[in-house]
Scaffold this motif. Structure first.
Motif, PDB file in Angstrom:
ATOM      1  N   ASN A 209      -3.022  -1.001  15.469  1.00  0.00           N
ATOM      2  CA  ASN A 209      -1.824  -1.364  14.352  1.00  0.00           C
ATOM      3  C   ASN A 209      -1.558  -2.482  15.081  1.00  0.00           C
ATOM      4  OD1 ASN A 209      -0.357  -1.598  12.302  1.00  0.00           O
ATOM      5  ND2 ASN A 209       0.988   0.195  12.424  1.00  0.00           N
TER       6      ASN A 209
ATOM      7  N   VAL B 201      -3.785  -2.803   5.760  1.00  0.00           N
ATOM      8  CA  VAL B 201      -3.500  -1.248   5.481  1.00  0.00           C
ATOM      9  C   VAL B 201      -4.553  -0.268   5.632  1.00  0.00           C
ATOM     10  CG1 VAL B 201      -3.728  -1.398   2.903  1.00  0.00           C
ATOM     11  CG2 VAL B 201      -2.061   0.161   3.904  1.00  0.00           C
TER      12      VAL B 201
ATOM     13  N   GLN C 223      -5.496   4.514   7.965  1.00  0.00           N
ATOM     14  CA  GLN C 223      -4.253   3.611   7.129  1.00  0.00           C
ATOM     15  C   GLN C 223      -3.320   3.665   8.069  1.00  0.00           C
ATOM     16  OE1 GLN C 223      -3.758   4.281   3.003  1.00  0.00           O
ATOM     17  NE2 GLN C 223      -5.440   5.736   2.941  1.00  0.00           N
TER      18      GLN C 223
ATOM     19  N   PRO D 197       1.001   2.749   8.168  1.00  0.00           N
ATOM     20  CA  PRO D 197       1.930   2.515   7.018  1.00  0.00           C
ATOM     21  C   PRO D 197       2.697   0.945   6.900  1.00  0.00           C
ATOM     22  CG  PRO D 197       2.426   4.009   8.879  1.00  0.00           C
ATOM     23  CD  PRO D 197       1.257   3.264   9.272  1.00  0.00           C
TER      24      PRO D 197
ATOM     25  N   GLU E 169       8.239  -2.253   8.402  1.00  0.00           N
ATOM     26  CA  GLU E 169       9.792  -2.022   7.803  1.00  0.00           C
ATOM     27  C   GLU E 169      10.260  -3.299   6.954  1.00  0.00           C
ATOM     28  OE1 GLU E 169      14.163  -0.976   9.436  1.00  0.00           O
ATOM     29  OE2 GLU E 169      12.408  -1.319  10.773  1.00  0.00           O
TER      30      GLU E 169
END
Length: 324
Positions: free
Chosen positions: A97, A282, A298, A300, A303
């Motif tokens: 990620n 995503v 997936q 998240p 922020e």
């Protein structure tokens, strides 16, 4: 340093029926077969004015060959201890990620501190795999999921799957303007004719297809879910700009932020301070290159995009009359 390469030649009778990668290796002996294959796959090679992006394509006598490519200086990457958010790893692949600000490959202005440097530290044997196993890119400030091959066998299978459009890549984005429905942008993309760092929709460019659907509507913005059918440089950013819905914060294609009427000073300031394209990979789905098991991950929403979405919802709630 980069150099623009413009090559022209003609297929001879002795090359009739050859694969295009084999023919170009003979026509342009100053360049390696690996580089020639990369040029073909990237859409930099035209035959009689049409892009050919399959190395196995056959060529015939008198066909006109044209190569327009960027020759980048070879960079020897060194291993560096850089934090990676690894969401899956086995003997064959790594899924990460990627955080915003992390460049994928070393290059001009980014000699180190890249994903490639981090991979060489995390998995030293990956140095034996071309490009340290990286088979697709995310822009520096795009976040989200990427798959990396740890072996040559895995890389070969994943590259073939990518070319065959068998790897599912879904994104979330926030764009300017209120969209009423989803759709598909099927427009060719190539290097911008005058702006070196930009891509653009260009007649005769590489085929490029982006599917999108509306996930949430705001007063003057829309949250989208997108799926790539192809994977061109800046594809989502270019296609969304082309249909008049640039990504929030996009420093290259976005222009100045356009807050809706009666926006609060706090909301306007948030839009101005959002300095990266609001784009996140995503979801990733693929068949494992060795076991053939269908796997899916997936990531998240980061922020900064979560906070932007909350602010957009609040702005919409405070101004319901103007909501479309």
């Amino acid at each position: 340093m980069t150099q623009e390469i413009n090559l022209k030649s003609e297929i001879t009778s002795t090359q009739t029926g050859q694969r295009i990668d084999q023919a170009l290796a003979i026509l342009f002996p100053d360049y390696s077969r690996t580089r020639i294959k990369e040029w073909i796959l990237s859409g930099a090679v035209k035959v009689d004015g049409s892009i050919v992006d399959k190395p196995r394509e056959k060529v015939f006598e008198s066909q006109q060959i044209e190569v327009n490519a960027t020759l980048e200086e070879e960079v020897s990457a060194i291993a560096q201890d850089i934090d990676l958010n690894i969401v899956y790893e086995d003997d064959d692949i790594i899924v990460i990620n990627k955080q915003a600000g992390l460049v994928v490959h070393p290059g001009a202005g980014n000699a180190d501190g890249t994903l490639m440097n981090a991979l060489l530290h995390h998995c030293p044997d990956i140095e034996h795999v071309p490009r340290a196993g990286i088979i697709h890119r995310l822009d520096k400030d795009t976040t989200g999921l990427m798959v990396v091959a740890k072996t040559l066998e895995a890389q070969t299978h994943l590259v073939a799957a990518l070319q065959a459009r068998e790897i599912v890549r879904e994104y979330e984005a926030i764009v300017q303007g209120t969209m009423t429905a989803g759709g598909t942008v099927d427009e060719p993309i190539d290097r911008h004719p005058t702006k070196r760092v930009q891509m653009a929709v260009i007649n005769g460019g590489r085929p490029s297809v982006t599917h999108y659907r509306v996930a949430e509507k705001f007063r003057a913005h829309t949250r989208l879910r997108l799926r790539l059918e192809t994977g061109r440089t800046h594809q989502i950013r270019v296609h969304m700009a082309y249909i008049g819905h640039v990504l929030v914060g996009d420093p290259v294609y976005g222009g100045r932020p356009r807050p809706p009427k009666a926006a609060s000073p706090e909301f306007f300031e948030l839009l101005k301070s959002f300095k990266r394209q609001a784009l996140h990979a995503v979801r990733l789905e693929l068949a494992h290159p060795v076991t053939c098991e269908i796997m899916s991950w997936q990531a998240p929403i980061p922020e900064d995009m979560v906070n932007l979405t909350k602010a957009l919802r609040k702005d919409t709630e405070l101004n319901p009359v103007e909501y479309l």
